[in-house]
Design a protein around this motif. Structure first.
Motif, PDB file in Angstrom:
ATOM      1  N   LYS B  68       1.188  -1.476  -0.196  1.00 28.33           N
ATOM      2  CA  LYS B  68       0.528  -0.089   0.106  1.00 28.33           C
ATOM      3  C   LYS B  68       0.771   1.307  -0.333  1.00 28.33           C
ATOM      4  N   ALA B  69       1.952   0.778   0.803  1.00 29.84           N
ATOM      5  CA  ALA B  69       2.503   2.474   1.019  1.00 29.84           C
ATOM      6  C   ALA B  69       3.283   2.507  -0.585  1.00 29.84           C
ATOM      7  N   ILE B  70       3.831   1.717  -1.090  1.00 29.56           N
ATOM      8  CA  ILE B  70       4.812   2.134  -2.093  1.00 29.56           C
ATOM      9  C   ILE B  70       2.913   2.225  -3.120  1.00 29.56           C
ATOM     10  N   PHE B  71       2.678   1.476  -3.249  1.00 29.24           N
ATOM     11  CA  PHE B  71       1.519   2.697  -3.943  1.00 29.24           C
ATOM     12  C   PHE B  71       1.183   3.911  -4.270  1.00 29.24           C
ATOM     13  N   ASN B  72       0.996   4.128  -2.744  1.00 30.04           N
ATOM     14  CA  ASN B  72       1.180   5.797  -2.619  1.00 30.04           C
ATOM     15  C   ASN B  72       2.279   6.632  -2.635  1.00 30.04           C
ATOM     16  N   ARG B 150     -16.620  16.388   5.171  1.00 27.73           N
ATOM     17  CA  ARG B 150     -16.168  15.574   5.007  1.00 27.73           C
ATOM     18  C   ARG B 150     -14.992  15.100   6.496  1.00 27.73           C
ATOM     19  N   PRO B 151     -14.572  14.989   6.723  1.00 22.15           N
ATOM     20  CA  PRO B 151     -13.504  14.593   7.245  1.00 22.15           C
ATOM     21  C   PRO B 151     -12.403  13.812   7.226  1.00 22.15           C
ATOM     22  N   TRP B 152     -12.420  15.208   5.625  1.00 19.84           N
ATOM     23  CA  TRP B 152     -10.680  14.690   4.622  1.00 19.84           C
ATOM     24  C   TRP B 152      -9.810  13.616   5.442  1.00 19.84           C
ATOM     25  N   LEU B 153      -9.626  13.978   6.522  1.00 20.88           N
ATOM     26  CA  LEU B 153      -7.815  13.219   6.047  1.00 20.88           C
ATOM     27  C   LEU B 153      -8.484  11.498   7.281  1.00 20.88           C
ATOM     28  N   GLY B 154      -9.850  11.157   7.531  1.00 24.09           N
ATOM     29  CA  GLY B 154     -10.198  11.003   8.403  1.00 24.09           C
ATOM     30  C   GLY B 154     -11.255   9.932   7.120  1.00 24.09           C
ATOM     31  N   MET B 156     -10.866   7.451   3.610  1.00 25.21           N
ATOM     32  CA  MET B 156     -10.031   6.330   3.404  1.00 25.21           C
ATOM     33  C   MET B 156      -9.520   6.668   1.589  1.00 25.21           C
ATOM     34  N   THR B 157     -10.619   7.213   1.292  1.00 22.25           N
ATOM     35  CA  THR B 157     -10.690   7.870   0.044  1.00 22.25           C
ATOM     36  C   THR B 157     -10.411   9.093  -0.484  1.00 22.25           C
ATOM     37  N   ALA B 247      -4.159   4.053   5.030  1.00 21.96           N
ATOM     38  CA  ALA B 247      -4.526   4.446   3.577  1.00 21.96           C
ATOM     39  C   ALA B 247      -4.141   5.611   3.248  1.00 21.96           C
ATOM     40  N   SER B 248      -2.458   6.186   3.999  1.00 21.33           N
ATOM     41  CA  SER B 248      -1.668   7.262   3.927  1.00 21.33           C
ATOM     42  C   SER B 248      -0.461   6.919   3.650  1.00 21.33           C
TER      43      SER B 248
END
Lengths: 274, 297
Positions: B68-72, B150-154, B156-157, B247-248
């Motif tokens: 996930k980290a590499i993708f991000n 929305r809670p932007w940093l909370g 997932m998308t 997610a990030s």
């Protein structure tokens, strides 16, 4: 035709200027607001300009101490960088040998390698040397990490100095040390200025090295202190204090930059690009 | 010659040796050490350091978080290259070629984020996105787009694009300046000749400006790739700590957490080696893609 596109082009320029300025204005206004104001009217001007948020950030949340620490590290780091870089840049520019080429390439290659890779051994090395939590050691680490970049910029400036000046001084019997410090160094003043401004800004702003290598709260630099303040502010909902802290970290660099921006731009376009 | 060769060697040693020795100790040793540590299991606190060969790398291979980290990381590289290059190229052209009187104002203002520390930028934007006190949600409410609140940093998308925006915000000024330097070196006569030939501004941009500042464009793209892979974790660590969930997460933030929060220093070192390899491969590939014959003028 040109007049028309001037008007069209101004729209995105203005928009981006707003996107840059608005968050900063919001931050400055927030620093003067009470919590209630921050919640009820995020877009409004503060009702009064009192400095109590700044006082609290400076005194109660350790930002004052951290400010002084950052100042110390920035000045010492910048001076050390120059002491380490000027002689090397001079020798590498003037003595073109195979060895010198290799050395230049080693320094340049190290700029491509992520510093993160070295953090863990660096942490344990400083621990062994009993240099963790030490602002002098942090300054030295900063200085060495910027030596390659500084050499890279200074070599360009030294290359522009006519060799005849040095030869004349040599004939007059000046030692190579004298030539380096009394003739070459003053002649590359504008290069030294540019690179030092850029170095100083990055030392002032550095966060992760300081986070890892400093431990007691009284020794922390601004970045680390800001991050601590953020956690505390969230816990205590001390939003105004947080914004004041952010201002304390940003205002000196903005002033510093506005004064020196000409020589940054000049140095970047003359030295770094070509 | 006024100086004997012995004096000369002493002088050279004086110039080069102290710096190089310190560089060996504080830069080269830690980097090689990072590679060495990656073959060990080590909690840092105890003196027990167990050699486990390639086990850390096998563990990395099976670690879903690092994938996930590499993708991000690549998400950030891609979005930053596109976003920063498009905007800074546009601004650079606008400020150099269209004789706008207030150009110096824009040049200074656009550079402001570049002199701010990433921590300050991260904290500031974290609160711009804050669900209760933030600018974004209060703006959306004001203009009636409440379903967007929305809670932007909370979320997932939305967390990744939300971090990418301040990353672009903070990058424009420097690259705009670099490209402006390139554009101001393009001879004016080329544009005058093109004007006479009736070429549109759009054609002049693609046929003259872009090819002639290609070296600057190439350098900028490579620089964005390197700094993004090596440094975007600061913003991530400050704004979300890699969350919500992972997610990030990016490689650097994951290294920091594994090593300095969970005390798995061997595993952290292996992540460091992975970052180096990914960065080198990416730079080599993009250098190949960006290769283009140099235009002389």
């Amino acid at each position: 035709m040109k007049a028309f596109s001037q008007i069209i082009v101004r729209i995105p320029l203005l928009l981006w200027a707003m996107i840059v300025i608005l968050p900063l204005v919001w931050m400055f206004m927030g620093a003067f607001k009470t919590n209630a104001e921050i919640f009820s009217s995020p877009w409004a001007l503060p009702q009064s300009f009192n400095f109590s948020n700044f006082e609290r950030a400076w005194n109660d949340f350790n930002i004052g101490r951290a400010f002084l620490n950052s100042f110390f590290v920035t000045v010492l780091g910048s001076v050390l960088t120059l002491l380490l870089s000027i002689p090397t840049a001079y020798a590498l520019e003037r003595i073109r040998s195979k060895m010198g080429e290799v050395l230049i390439n080693v320094y340049l290659a190290s700029m491509m390698i992520p510093a993160v890779l070295g953090w863990i051994p660096l942490f344990f090395l400083l621990m062994k040397l009993n240099l963790l939590d030490n602002l002098w050691a942090l300054s030295l680490v900063y200085a060495i990490s910027h030596v390659p970049f500084t050499i890279f910029i200074l070599i360009g400036f030294i290359g522009n100095i006519p060799k005849e000046l040095e030869e004349a001084a040599m004939v007059d019997g000046m030692s190579p040390y004298g030539i380096l410090f009394k003739i070459v160094t003053p002649l590359i003043k504008s290069g030294i200025m540019t690179v030092t401004i850029l170095n100083a800004i990055s030392y002032w702003n550095e966060f992760f090295m300081a986070l890892i290598l400093l431990q007691t709260e009284s020794k922390t630099t601004l970045g680390v202190a800001m991050n601590l303040l953020k956690t505390k502010a969230q816990y205590e909902s001390a939003w105004g204090v947080l914004f004041a802290g952010l201002c304390i970290a940003v205002v000196p660099v903005i002033i510093f930059y506005t004064i020196f921006q000409r020589s940054i731009v000049k140095g970047m376009t003359e030295g770094a690009i070509k | 010659m006024a100086h004997t060769s012995k004096q000369r060697y002493l002088f050279l040693a004086f110039c080069l040796l102290p710096t190089f020795l310190l560089f060996l100790v504080f830069t080269v040793y830690p980097m090689l050490g990072g590679l060495y540590y990656s073959f060990f299991e080590w909690s840092g606190t105890s003196s027990v350091k167990t050699f486990i060969g390639l086990d850390n790398y096998v563990k990395l291979w099976n670690d879903s978080v690092i994938k996930k980290a590499i993708f991000n990381d690549f998400f950030f590289v891609f979005v930053k290259v596109i976003g920063i290059m498009t905007l800074s190229l546009f601004f650079a052209v606008a400020l150099t070629q269209l004789r706008i009187k207030e150009a110096p104002f824009y040049r200074i203002v656009f550079f402001f984020p570049n002199i701010m520390s990433v921590v300050v930028i991260g904290i500031l934007w974290q609160f711009i996105y804050d669900p209760s006190i933030g600018l974004v949600n209060s703006f959306l409410t004001k203009v009636g787009l409440t379903e967007w609140v929305r809670p932007w940093l909370g979320d997932m998308t939305w967390v990744l694009p939300s971090i990418a925006i301040p990353a672009i915000w903070a990058g424009i000024g420097l690259f705009m300046l670099l490209l402006m330097g390139g554009i101001s070196n393009v001879p004016k006569s080329l544009y005058e000749a093109a004007d006479i030939d009736g070429a549109s501004e759009w054609q002049q941009f693609w046929r003259i400006t872009v090819p002639l500042i290609w070296p600057q464009i190439k350098t900028s793209i490579l620089y964005i790739i390197i700094t993004s892979l090596n440094g975007s974790f600061v913003l991530v660590q400050v704004m979300t700590g890699g969350g919500p969930g992972s997610a990030s997460e990016v490689m650097g933030s994951y290294l920091y957490q594994r090593a300095f929060e969970d005390f798995q220093f061997g595993y952290g070192a292996a992540i460091g080696v992975l970052i180096l390899v990914v960065a080198l491969v990416t730079v080599l590939i993009s250098q190949f893609i960006l290769k283009k014959e140099k235009v002389e003028y």
